[in-house]
Design a protein around this motif. Structure first.
Motif, PDB file in Angstrom:
ATOM      1  N   GLU A 151      51.247  49.421  52.982  1.00 44.48           N
ATOM      2  CA  GLU A 151      50.400  50.343  52.218  1.00 44.48           C
ATOM      3  C   GLU A 151      49.066  49.699  51.865  1.00 44.48           C
ATOM      4  O   GLU A 151      48.004  50.296  52.050  1.00 44.48           O
ATOM      5  N   TYR A 152      49.098  48.466  51.347  1.00 44.78           N
ATOM      6  CA  TYR A 152      47.881  47.733  50.999  1.00 44.78           C
ATOM      7  C   TYR A 152      47.827  46.458  51.815  1.00 44.78           C
ATOM      8  O   TYR A 152      48.833  45.767  51.960  1.00 44.78           O
ATOM      9  N   ARG A 153      46.648  46.140  52.334  1.00 48.30           N
ATOM     10  CA  ARG A 153      46.460  44.899  53.093  1.00 48.30           C
ATOM     11  C   ARG A 153      45.264  44.151  52.502  1.00 48.30           C
ATOM     12  O   ARG A 153      44.151  44.684  52.462  1.00 48.30           O
ATOM     13  N   GLU A 154      45.516  42.938  52.012  1.00 49.58           N
ATOM     14  CA  GLU A 154      44.442  42.098  51.467  1.00 49.58           C
ATOM     15  C   GLU A 154      43.932  41.165  52.538  1.00 49.58           C
ATOM     16  O   GLU A 154      44.707  40.505  53.233  1.00 49.58           O
ATOM     17  N   MET A 155      42.608  41.098  52.649  1.00 48.22           N
ATOM     18  CA  MET A 155      41.969  40.182  53.590  1.00 48.22           C
ATOM     19  C   MET A 155      40.848  39.443  52.861  1.00 48.22           C
ATOM     20  O   MET A 155      40.154  40.039  52.031  1.00 48.22           O
TER      21      MET A 155
END
Length: 199
Positions: A151-155
């Protein structure tokens, strides 16, 4: 108009055209001299946090695709995760999910399918801001893992140019729309950027 008038007019057109090709960044000079001056002022600068929100339109099919697969491994055709495929993109960034909403920039770079067991991408991505305003002509650089179906992807934000020189921070991606047939997607991005304020 005499020869001198024509030459003068051509010179003005060339100078205006050349200056129009250089991005204008609010209060930031480009070139080696501009960078040197920026670093000389850096000890007096204060850290600043800026939050940005926009939508990224990854269009891989249709009349005007903005992302193209440019390579694949011998294994890619047998993979359920497209492992080994590499794409290049020049995707639109807009204020809302509607592609006709105000354009705030472009998402330019590459993404490679790096997961054997799940769809995950290595994102090498520059957000290039256009459309006027204080960030016009500046960039932010992203380098990180994008586990696409989370759902959420941190980069991580690993740098930037213009107003965002020496930036760091986090870009959080959330899929707003994905078409399983066409692979076209709209991704919502929320960025928290740490950079420097010289005021």
């Amino acid at each position: 108009m005499g020869k001198m008038g024509v030459v003068a007019l051509m010179l003005v057109c060339i100078l205006v055209g050349a200056s129009a090709a250089v991005p204008v960044v609010s209060g930031v000079a480009f070139g080696p001299g501009g960078v040197d001056q920026w670093f000389e002022k850096l000890p007096k600068a204060k850290p600043k946090i800026t939050k940005l929100h926009f939508y990224y339109h990854d269009i891989v099919t249709g009349n005007k695709p903005t992302a193209y697969q440019i390579a694949e491994s011998n294994f890619t055709g047998k993979s359920t995760t497209r492992f080994g495929a590499l794409s290049v993109m020049d995707d639109l960034l807009t204020e809302t999910p509607d592609p006709r909403s105000k354009v705030v920039g472009r998402g330019q770079g590459t993404y490679g399918f790096t997961g054997v067991d799940e769809v995950s991408l290595l994102m090498v991505l520059n957000f290039f801001f256009t459309g006027g305003g204080e960030f016009n002509g500046s960039t932010l650089s992203i380098l990180g893992r994008n586990a696409y179906y989370n759902e959420y992807r941190e980069m991580p934000i690993v740098g930037g140019t213009g107003v965002f020189r020496l930036a760091s921070g986090i870009a959080t991606a959330q899929t707003n729309y994905f078409n399983l047939t066409s692979d076209n997607a709209i991704v919502e991005y929320n960025l928290v950027v740490l950079h420097y304020d010289f005021e």
